[in-house]
Design a protein around this motif. Sequence first.
Motif, PDB file in Angstrom:
ATOM      1  N   LEU A   1       0.767  -1.088  -0.137  1.00  0.00           N
ATOM      2  CA  LEU A   1      -0.023   0.057  -0.226  1.00  0.00           C
ATOM      3  C   LEU A   1       0.930   1.219  -0.101  1.00  0.00           C
ATOM      4  CD1 LEU A   1      -2.780  -0.864   2.394  1.00  0.00           C
ATOM      5  CD2 LEU A   1      -3.100  -0.494   0.256  1.00  0.00           C
TER       6      LEU A   1
ATOM      7  N   ASN B   1       1.509   4.051  -2.746  1.00  0.00           N
ATOM      8  CA  ASN B   1       1.007   5.132  -2.600  1.00  0.00           C
ATOM      9  C   ASN B   1       2.152   6.401  -2.922  1.00  0.00           C
ATOM     10  OD1 ASN B   1       1.087   7.252   0.242  1.00  0.00           O
ATOM     11  ND2 ASN B   1      -0.305   7.817  -1.497  1.00  0.00           N
TER      12      ASN B   1
ATOM     13  N   SER C   1      -4.289  10.905   6.171  1.00  0.00           N
ATOM     14  CA  SER C   1      -4.331   9.687   5.307  1.00  0.00           C
ATOM     15  C   SER C   1      -4.241   8.420   6.424  1.00  0.00           C
ATOM     16  CB  SER C   1      -3.202   9.201   4.571  1.00  0.00           C
ATOM     17  OG  SER C   1      -3.624  10.319   3.409  1.00  0.00           O
TER      18      SER C   1
ATOM     19  N   THR D   1      -7.686   8.171   7.812  1.00  0.00           N
ATOM     20  CA  THR D   1      -8.579   7.579   6.658  1.00  0.00           C
ATOM     21  C   THR D   1      -8.351   6.152   6.321  1.00  0.00           C
ATOM     22  OG1 THR D   1      -8.288   9.760   5.575  1.00  0.00           O
ATOM     23  CG2 THR D   1      -9.366   8.106   4.050  1.00  0.00           C
ATOM     24  N   LEU D   2      -7.130   5.642   6.672  1.00  0.00           N
ATOM     25  CA  LEU D   2      -7.096   4.401   6.277  1.00  0.00           C
ATOM     26  C   LEU D   2      -7.716   3.565   7.350  1.00  0.00           C
ATOM     27  CD1 LEU D   2      -3.198   4.164   5.532  1.00  0.00           C
ATOM     28  CD2 LEU D   2      -4.898   3.000   4.295  1.00  0.00           C
TER      29      LEU D   2
ATOM     30  N   ASN E   1      -9.267  12.026   0.550  1.00  0.00           N
ATOM     31  CA  ASN E   1      -8.437  10.835   1.326  1.00  0.00           C
ATOM     32  C   ASN E   1      -9.414   9.672   1.124  1.00  0.00           C
ATOM     33  OD1 ASN E   1      -5.703  11.534   1.937  1.00  0.00           O
ATOM     34  ND2 ASN E   1      -6.510  12.526   3.722  1.00  0.00           N
TER      35      ASN E   1
ATOM     36  N   TYR F   1      -9.307   8.414  -2.505  1.00  0.00           N
ATOM     37  CA  TYR F   1      -8.042   8.040  -2.732  1.00  0.00           C
ATOM     38  C   TYR F   1      -7.855   6.398  -2.230  1.00  0.00           C
ATOM     39  CZ  TYR F   1      -3.055   7.115  -3.446  1.00  0.00           C
ATOM     40  OH  TYR F   1      -1.799   6.665  -3.719  1.00  0.00           O
ATOM     41  N   TRP F   2      -8.041   6.378  -0.718  1.00  0.00           N
ATOM     42  CA  TRP F   2      -7.758   5.199  -0.139  1.00  0.00           C
ATOM     43  C   TRP F   2      -9.027   4.317   0.200  1.00  0.00           C
ATOM     44  CZ3 TRP F   2      -2.858   4.084   1.044  1.00  0.00           C
ATOM     45  CH2 TRP F   2      -1.976   5.153   0.989  1.00  0.00           C
TER      46      TRP F   2
ATOM     47  N   ILE G   1      -4.994   1.190  -5.342  1.00  0.00           N
ATOM     48  CA  ILE G   1      -4.773   1.006  -3.770  1.00  0.00           C
ATOM     49  C   ILE G   1      -5.481  -0.175  -3.473  1.00  0.00           C
ATOM     50  CG2 ILE G   1      -5.212   2.315  -1.629  1.00  0.00           C
ATOM     51  CD1 ILE G   1      -2.706   3.550  -2.906  1.00  0.00           C
TER      52      ILE G   1
ATOM     53  N   LYS H   1       2.578   5.815   7.307  1.00  0.00           N
ATOM     54  CA  LYS H   1       2.161   7.255   6.803  1.00  0.00           C
ATOM     55  C   LYS H   1       2.543   8.188   7.777  1.00  0.00           C
ATOM     56  CE  LYS H   1      -0.045   8.114   3.605  1.00  0.00           C
ATOM     57  NZ  LYS H   1       0.650   8.357   2.123  1.00  0.00           N
TER      58      LYS H   1
END
Length: 543
Positions: A60, A64, A91, A94-95, A260, A263-264, A270, A294
């Motif tokens: 990941l 990224n 991020s 967000t993950l 975010n 994207y994630w 991803i 991150k």
Amino acid sequence: MANIENGLGTLDFMVFAVYVAIIIGVGIWVSRDKKGSKKSTEDYFLAGKSLPWWAVGASLIAANISAEQFIGMSGSGYSIGLAIASYEWMSAITLIIVGKYFLPVFIEKGIYTIPEFVEKRYNKNLKTILAIFWIALYIFVNLTSVLYLGGLALETILGIPMIYSIIGLAVFALVYSLYGGLSAVVWTDVIQVFFLVLGGLMTTWMAVSFIGGDGGFLSGFGKMFDAAPEHFQMILDQSNPQYMNLPGIAVLIGGLWVANLYYWGFNQYIIQRTLAAKSVPEAQKGILFAAFLKLIVPFLVVIPGIAAYVITQSPELMAQMGSVAAHNLPSVAHADKAYPWLTQFLPAGIKGIVFAALAAAIVSSLASMLNSTATIFTMDIYKAHIAPNTGDHKLVNVGRISAVVALIIACFVAPMLGGIGQAFQYIQEYTGLVSPGILAVFLLGLFWKKTTSKGAIVGVVASIPFALFLKFMPLNMPFMDQMLYTLLFTIVVIAFTSLSTSEQDDDSGAIHVTAATFKTERSFNVAAYAIVVILAVLYALFW
């Protein structure tokens, strides 16, 4: 840091050659077919769904962290400062959200691609629309930007003309990833992350220590803060010239969440790694591992950009670097030269490691994007509309051919991106024209049962002209705010259209989630709380 000539020395080339040999060797080794059998689509596109958590997390991050981060985000660090780290630190949160609320649904449905989930939840028409969009986005935005920034790095460090640099990077990515598919990409990513972290830390340590002089790293960090205090502000006010890129507190409560989450949570190249995990718990552990990594990324890519700014603004430090310091000097107008320029002054051997880290960032992302572009084209376009009864062996070959075609197109387009000041901001802004609409479709599709296919299609189509209206009207609105308002507008359109659609007219799927879907292990929750606490401390330090 030493006063040396531009380019790599013999020792640097030896280090880089070892890196290339390892990556190609591992890629070929894991690409070999099992005795007596050919690769199935699950083997090629999802690595046989056999990945452990640490491989998922490492892959990941490798996917990224690309030239967009090493070159683009360092450039933003040069121009803006540490505030750009909000992309990375937020991020991490967000993950956690993706791991707890999105991922279990995707894995439970056994999907190969994000558009495939769209078909299960809505209908085939919307899936096709989004599949075509994603293919175009990956080729004309993602692949081209990574190739351009990678070419810029090689041109700055080695003096290789842009077009040859782009072709070389493209061939390198193809050599080790084309035959083996996602397995080759992921297992080489584990090695790539080692070089990424090592090279990034070395650059940061030596650049900051150079500024500190005899006082070393800690003294250098203090001098950086004294020389450019505005570059250590996390929340920018309206008087800051970079406010339009990072609009103050709205970064924390507004449009950055749109970027975010899209994207994630709903980005094929991803999320594909998590779909290839052994199980949901393994995928969630991989997500947590990536979230921890991150936290350190800004120290690998943003701090060097700030260091480059401090050095270029100090005649004394520039004098210590020698006459070669004027070569490819970064500026606010050409901020993306900051990281490649800084690597010129690293000692022999170290420079080779850092160059390997740059190459790792570039080719790992290229390989990831190629594999995902091939997956979407093969499974959502070719199999769905061109040859529904095609066997696995042919589908794998179609995937390989589509990857080559996508890369050739990107190689032609990439040189046209020349002249961009901050590529990272450019990519975020133009991706932000379409990401809010897609995010709205997924969020309502996952969490509101009444969302209909008609509502989703009308909403995603309406979102783009609305986003363009906000961008080109003389509103002087930061693009992050544009993204937030576009998301809210799209949600309203989808909700209104869905409520106006009768059940008889709707052909939406029956994917609904329950509380049981979101059940996570206690260790996941503890680690999530730890990440949030660490982030709170970081923001408190640099508020």
